[in-house]
Design an enzyme around this catalytic site. Structure first.
Site, PDB file in Angstrom:
ATOM      1  N   GLY A 367       6.389 -17.019  -4.764  1.00  0.00           N
ATOM      2  CA  GLY A 367       5.241 -17.698  -5.328  1.00  0.00           C
ATOM      3  C   GLY A 367       4.023 -16.814  -5.359  1.00  0.00           C
ATOM      4  O   GLY A 367       4.045 -15.670  -4.892  1.00  0.00           O
ATOM      5  N   PRO A 368       2.918 -17.318  -5.889  1.00  0.00           N
ATOM      6  CA  PRO A 368       1.686 -16.521  -5.999  1.00  0.00           C
ATOM      7  C   PRO A 368       1.142 -16.145  -4.626  1.00  0.00           C
ATOM      8  O   PRO A 368       1.483 -16.756  -3.606  1.00  0.00           O
ATOM      9  CB  PRO A 368       0.727 -17.463  -6.740  1.00  0.00           C
ATOM     10  CG  PRO A 368       1.587 -18.514  -7.351  1.00  0.00           C
ATOM     11  CD  PRO A 368       2.776 -18.656  -6.469  1.00  0.00           C
ATOM     12  N   PRO A 369       0.277 -15.130  -4.568  1.00  0.00           N
ATOM     13  CA  PRO A 369      -0.341 -14.749  -3.287  1.00  0.00           C
ATOM     14  C   PRO A 369      -1.202 -15.877  -2.724  1.00  0.00           C
ATOM     15  O   PRO A 369      -1.816 -16.645  -3.464  1.00  0.00           O
ATOM     16  CB  PRO A 369      -1.208 -13.535  -3.661  1.00  0.00           C
ATOM     17  CG  PRO A 369      -0.661 -13.044  -4.955  1.00  0.00           C
ATOM     18  CD  PRO A 369      -0.119 -14.229  -5.666  1.00  0.00           C
ATOM     19  N   GLY A 370      -1.235 -15.967  -1.396  1.00  0.00           N
ATOM     20  CA  GLY A 370      -2.118 -16.922  -0.733  1.00  0.00           C
ATOM     21  C   GLY A 370      -1.593 -18.335  -0.671  1.00  0.00           C
ATOM     22  O   GLY A 370      -2.339 -19.261  -0.352  1.00  0.00           O
ATOM     23  N   THR A 371      -0.306 -18.542  -0.950  1.00  0.00           N
ATOM     24  CA  THR A 371       0.238 -19.903  -0.915  1.00  0.00           C
ATOM     25  C   THR A 371       0.893 -20.221   0.424  1.00  0.00           C
ATOM     26  O   THR A 371       1.513 -21.274   0.572  1.00  0.00           O
ATOM     27  CB  THR A 371       1.257 -20.103  -2.055  1.00  0.00           C
ATOM     28  OG1 THR A 371       2.203 -19.024  -2.047  1.00  0.00           O
ATOM     29  CG2 THR A 371       0.548 -20.125  -3.404  1.00  0.00           C
ATOM     30  N   GLY A 372       0.813 -19.318   1.400  1.00  0.00           N
ATOM     31  CA  GLY A 372       1.301 -19.627   2.749  1.00  0.00           C
ATOM     32  C   GLY A 372       2.717 -19.218   3.027  1.00  0.00           C
ATOM     33  O   GLY A 372       3.354 -19.777   3.919  1.00  0.00           O
ATOM     34  N   THR A 374       3.989 -16.245   4.265  1.00  0.00           N
ATOM     35  CA  THR A 374       4.163 -15.562   5.551  1.00  0.00           C
ATOM     36  C   THR A 374       3.889 -16.495   6.724  1.00  0.00           C
ATOM     37  O   THR A 374       4.645 -16.516   7.708  1.00  0.00           O
ATOM     38  CB  THR A 374       3.235 -14.341   5.620  1.00  0.00           C
ATOM     39  OG1 THR A 374       3.491 -13.489   4.505  1.00  0.00           O
ATOM     40  CG2 THR A 374       3.472 -13.558   6.900  1.00  0.00           C
ATOM     41  N   SER A 690       6.011 -18.273 -25.043  1.00  0.00           N
ATOM     42  CA  SER A 690       5.496 -19.633 -24.855  1.00  0.00           C
ATOM     43  C   SER A 690       4.186 -19.889 -25.588  1.00  0.00           C
ATOM     44  O   SER A 690       3.714 -21.018 -25.624  1.00  0.00           O
ATOM     45  CB  SER A 690       5.305 -19.916 -23.360  1.00  0.00           C
ATOM     46  OG  SER A 690       4.348 -19.041 -22.811  1.00  0.00           O
ATOM     47  N   LYS A 733       1.636 -23.896 -14.884  1.00  0.00           N
ATOM     48  CA  LYS A 733       0.794 -24.124 -16.060  1.00  0.00           C
ATOM     49  C   LYS A 733       0.056 -25.460 -15.969  1.00  0.00           C
ATOM     50  O   LYS A 733      -1.129 -25.551 -16.297  1.00  0.00           O
ATOM     51  CB  LYS A 733       1.664 -24.070 -17.318  1.00  0.00           C
ATOM     52  CG  LYS A 733       2.230 -22.688 -17.619  1.00  0.00           C
ATOM     53  CD  LYS A 733       3.172 -22.726 -18.802  1.00  0.00           C
ATOM     54  CE  LYS A 733       3.729 -21.330 -19.094  1.00  0.00           C
ATOM     55  NZ  LYS A 733       4.686 -21.322 -20.214  1.00  0.00           N
TER      56      LYS A 733
END
Length: 793
Positions: A367-372, A374, A690, A733
């Site tokens: 997933g994207p960075p900073g989504t928890g 780790t 898309s 999106k």
């Protein structure tokens, strides 16, 4: 009678003209020399029996064919041989015949005769050729050969000293050459060459060459033997001295440090109860260590290896916490949302409770960075009651980082997997392999290939680290990997992992996470108490919407930290004692708003449409602009578009031209105008199919001079026949559209199933239209007809 016959003097001149021929394979017989033989072949045994019944004289010929089991052809035999008298003959129990023969004279084969099972040949005797006059060169050759031969006898333990004295008594040069040639160690081909030389002087020179060659070999061997013996004597001397020193220390009551260390290692090996293969390797290294001096370089290598082997948790395991309810509480307390990953962990615990020997899964949080991602791994370890170890794989290019270096290298160490197990002190920790999508490869190897064994439950029970050189069981380790994108992970490695997508957070989730986790943590880090700083609900919402636009939470935490630093500065200077952060106060700490709703300001004229795009950091809004100008059917595309996106624009234009009448477009418009499609944020590369729906909608809006609804966004791939095909990244999106205040979204009908991943609150606040055809999209976006709306609730 046999003894009488063997003692008789046989005149070489009386050798018969026809002789039975016995081939020789690994020896050669010279005149007047004695040679023992063993005969095994049937025809050869018969030859000996018949010769013994007659005059005991046979002919011996060297065979060029080395296989003595097969009868040689006549072409394989030499042309010159030696007639011989059988002195003694004896038969053994295994049908072998042993002979002792004495050479009589040289002979030459004239022809072979038939009629016997063995070879019979007509021969002619040949004599030595020598000058009857006294020849000084010949005497010098004889003297040199005798002296060299004496040296050979000295260096050859198998030759008796008497043979050198016998060589001195031989006066005939031809006989001397024959005697020495038959005695020295040379192959049958070289001896046959000497046998065929009739000129005595030439024969002496050839034997001199053979003697010198043999002497060089013996002297070199003697030199090597002396060096080895000297080294052994030195080592033995050191060994004796060390033993004496050891005995002296024992008498004085002192213990040798090396022996104490070896005893400690031996005790550790017994205490650890190592696996059989590891125990054998450790004991082998310990034996080597016990024979080394502590000052040698190899001593450190061996002791370091034993340190690693005896410190690894071969059998040490932590007890799993199988209280499902308690584990669920821990996961909920550490993380808000993330229902799918937390549910998967609870399922894993349930399986472990029902079947303790089950192999651990290989989870991949993507997933994207900073989504928890780790921090979720740390929570899993806490919920399981296991040790946690994190390995960052970002930028790792050396395979040895995973598998370790071989002990032959200076400073060799095990790989990160084994090092992590040593630090965790248990064989069932939670291993977090962070940023697995950032692993590279170069001339030092491919670490992702080395990870194939680590992350395969069917193979990692016998993981082989190059340094340990013994298998280690990794099947009890719970491996968790993280990645931002999956495309860069090799397919074989991705196939071994169970991928769990961590999509971005909604506005409500961010506000709750900020109040529950981020604000308390930043208060503590900046030395503030809950009484000294408070955030109103409106202030937190303003920070989320006006100062961050991301799928994760990192920038949100940074902005909260900025506010906390500002308040800490005011309290430290004595300006205030406490502060409550309201909406109107945010500007003073963070400056002007960074993000505002762009849809209302951007969608003001025909030819502008809002699309939805997926990126590695979450979803994004994509504004597509179209304009027309006088020209000749030209199409210009700008905004750093990729090939796929350019093809989507071309397909959109072709559909608009082929359906101009149904779309309400003047068919002659395209003949006299050029079209330009631009996607802003031109410095950022863009690609993908898309945006096809959005491009066609923007073109139709421009050509019909109709504005698109301001709160509308869309995504989907189009075909030339006007079909709308499904696309990916729907959740990212939709969340991006919700963050931007979009109220209506057009999606391909085939993506209806993806709404299951959308949070219910977001789904209720957005009106979704599912379409199959492009004409339906045009009707909804441009409002030409009242659309048939489908609202999910």
């Amino acid at each position: 009678m046999a003894d009488q016959q063997s003692s008789m003097e046989i005149d070489a001149e009386k050798v018969p003209e026809v002789l039975p021929i016995l081939p020789l394979y690994d020896a050669a017989l010279f005149p007047k020399m004695v040679l023992p033989l063993v005969v095994m072949q049937g025809e050869s045994v018969k030859l000996v029996d018949e010769a013994m019944a007659k005059d005991r004289i046979i002919g011996l010929i060297v065979s060029k064919k080395p296989d003595e089991k097969a009868s040689p052809d006549k072409e394989d035999l030499a042309k010159v041989g030696t007639s011989a008298l059988i002195l003694k003959m004896a038969k053994t129990q295994d049908n072998r015949t042993q002979l002792l023969v004495q050479g009589l004279s040289r002979f030459k084969i004239e022809s072979y005769q038939d009629g016997k099972p063995y070879l019979v040949a007509k021969i002619s005797l040949i004599k030595d050729v020598e000058n009857e006059k006294e020849d000084k060169e010949k005497a010098a050759l004889m003297s040199n050969i005798v002296s060299q031969f004496e040296r050979i006898v000295e260096l050859s333990p198998g030759l008796p000293p008497e043979i050198a004295q016998m060589a001195k008594t031989i006066q005939e040069p031809g006989t001397l050459a024959d005697m020495i040639a038959s005695t020295i160690n040379s192959n049958p081909e070289e001896k046959q060459k000497v046998l065929e030389i009739l000129d005595v002087k030439k024969r002496l020179k050839e034997v001199t060459r053979l003697v010198n060659n043999q002497l060089d070999i013996l002297e070199l061997g003697d030199k090597i033997q002396s060096q080895v013996k000297g080294d052994m004597d030195k080592s033995q001397r050191e060994y004796y001295l060390r033993q004496q020193l050891k005995a002296i220390k024992e008498e004085l009551g002192e213990k040798d440090e090396a022996s104490v260390e070896i005893d400690e290692y031996r005790a550790k090996i017994d205490e650890k109860n190592l696996p059989e293969e590891a125990r054998k390797e450790a004991e082998r290294e310990l034996d080597r260590l016990s024979r080394m001096h502590p000052s040698s370089a190899e001593y450190t290598v061996a002791s370091t290896y034993l340190d690693w082997v005896t410190s690894l948790p071969w059998h040490n395991s932590t007890q799993d916490n199988l209280d499902i309810k308690k584990a669920r509480k821990i996961l909920d307390a550490d993380h808000f949302g993330l229902e799918k990953p937390k549910r998967r962990i609870v399922e894993y615990l349930a399986v472990r409770k029902l079947k303790p020997e089950s192999k651990g899964p290989i989870l991949c949080f993507a997933g994207p960075p900073g989504t928890g991602k780790t921090s979720l791994g740390q929570s899993i370890a806490r919920a399981l009651g296991r040790q946690f170890h994190r390995i960052s794989l970002g930028g790792v290019r050396d395979e040895a980082e995973i598998r370790g270096h071989r002990r032959t290298y200076v400073g060799a160490l095990p790989g990160r997997i084994i090092q992590g197990l040593r630090r965790a002190e248990s064989n069932n920790p939670v291993f977090m392999l962070d940023e697995i999508d950032k692993v590279g490869s170069d001339f030092r190897g491919d670490p992702s290939s080395a990870l194939l064994e680590v992350l395969d439950p069917e193979q990692n029970f016998s993981f082989g680290d190059h340094y340990l050189d013994v298998p280690f069981d990794l099947s009890k380790v719970m491996f968790i990997t993280t990645a931002n994108i999956l495309d860069t992970i090799p397919p074989a490695l991705r196939d071994r992992m169970e991928v769990l997508m961590l999509h971005g957070y909604t506005l409500d989730e961010k506000i709750k996470i900020a109040n529950r986790y981020l604000i308390p943590r930043q208060r503590d880090e900046h030395g503030l108490s809950a009484k000294q700083i408070k955030f109103t609900a409106g202030a937190v919402k303003q920070i989320v919407m006006g100062y961050t636009r991301e799928a994760g939470l990192r920038n949100l935490e940074r902005e909260i930290a900025n506010v906390c630093r500002g308040v800490a500065s005011q309290i430290a200077e004595g300006e205030v004692k406490s502060e409550t952060i309201k909406v109107e106060d945010i500007h003073g700490y963070l400056g002007p708003l960074r993000f505002t709703s762009e849809t209302k300001s951007r969608i003001t004229t025909p030819g502008v449409a809002t699309g939805l795009a997926w990126t590695a950091t979450g979803g994004e809004l994509l504004f597509i602009e179209a304009t027309a100008m006088k020209g000749k059917k030209g199409l210009t595309l700008t905004g750093q578009l990729g090939d796929v996106m350019k093809e989507s624009a071309t397909a959109a234009l072709s559909f608009a031209r082929s359906n101009a009448t149904s779309l309400g477009i003047d068919e002659d418009f395209f003949d006299s105008h050029d079209l330009h499609i631009h996607v802003p944020a031109g410095a950022i590369p863009k690609d993908g199919p898309s945006a096809g729906v959005t491009m066609l909608t923007a073109l139709t809006s421009l050509l019909t001079d109709t504005r698109i609804r301001k709160d509308l966004a869309m995504t989907g791939e189009i075909t030339l026949r006007g079909q709308v095909l499904p696309v990916g990244g729907i959740k990212e999106k939709v969340l991006a559209a919700h963050r931007a205040g979009i109220k209506t979204i057009i999606l391909p009908d085939w993506n209806r199933k993806d709404l299951e991943d959308i949070p219910q609150k977001v789904e209720k606040e957005i009106e979704f239209h599912f379409v199959n055809k492009m004409l339906d999209v045009i009707n909804i976006a441009l409002g030409n007809n009242k659309p048939r709306k489908h609202k999910n609730s």
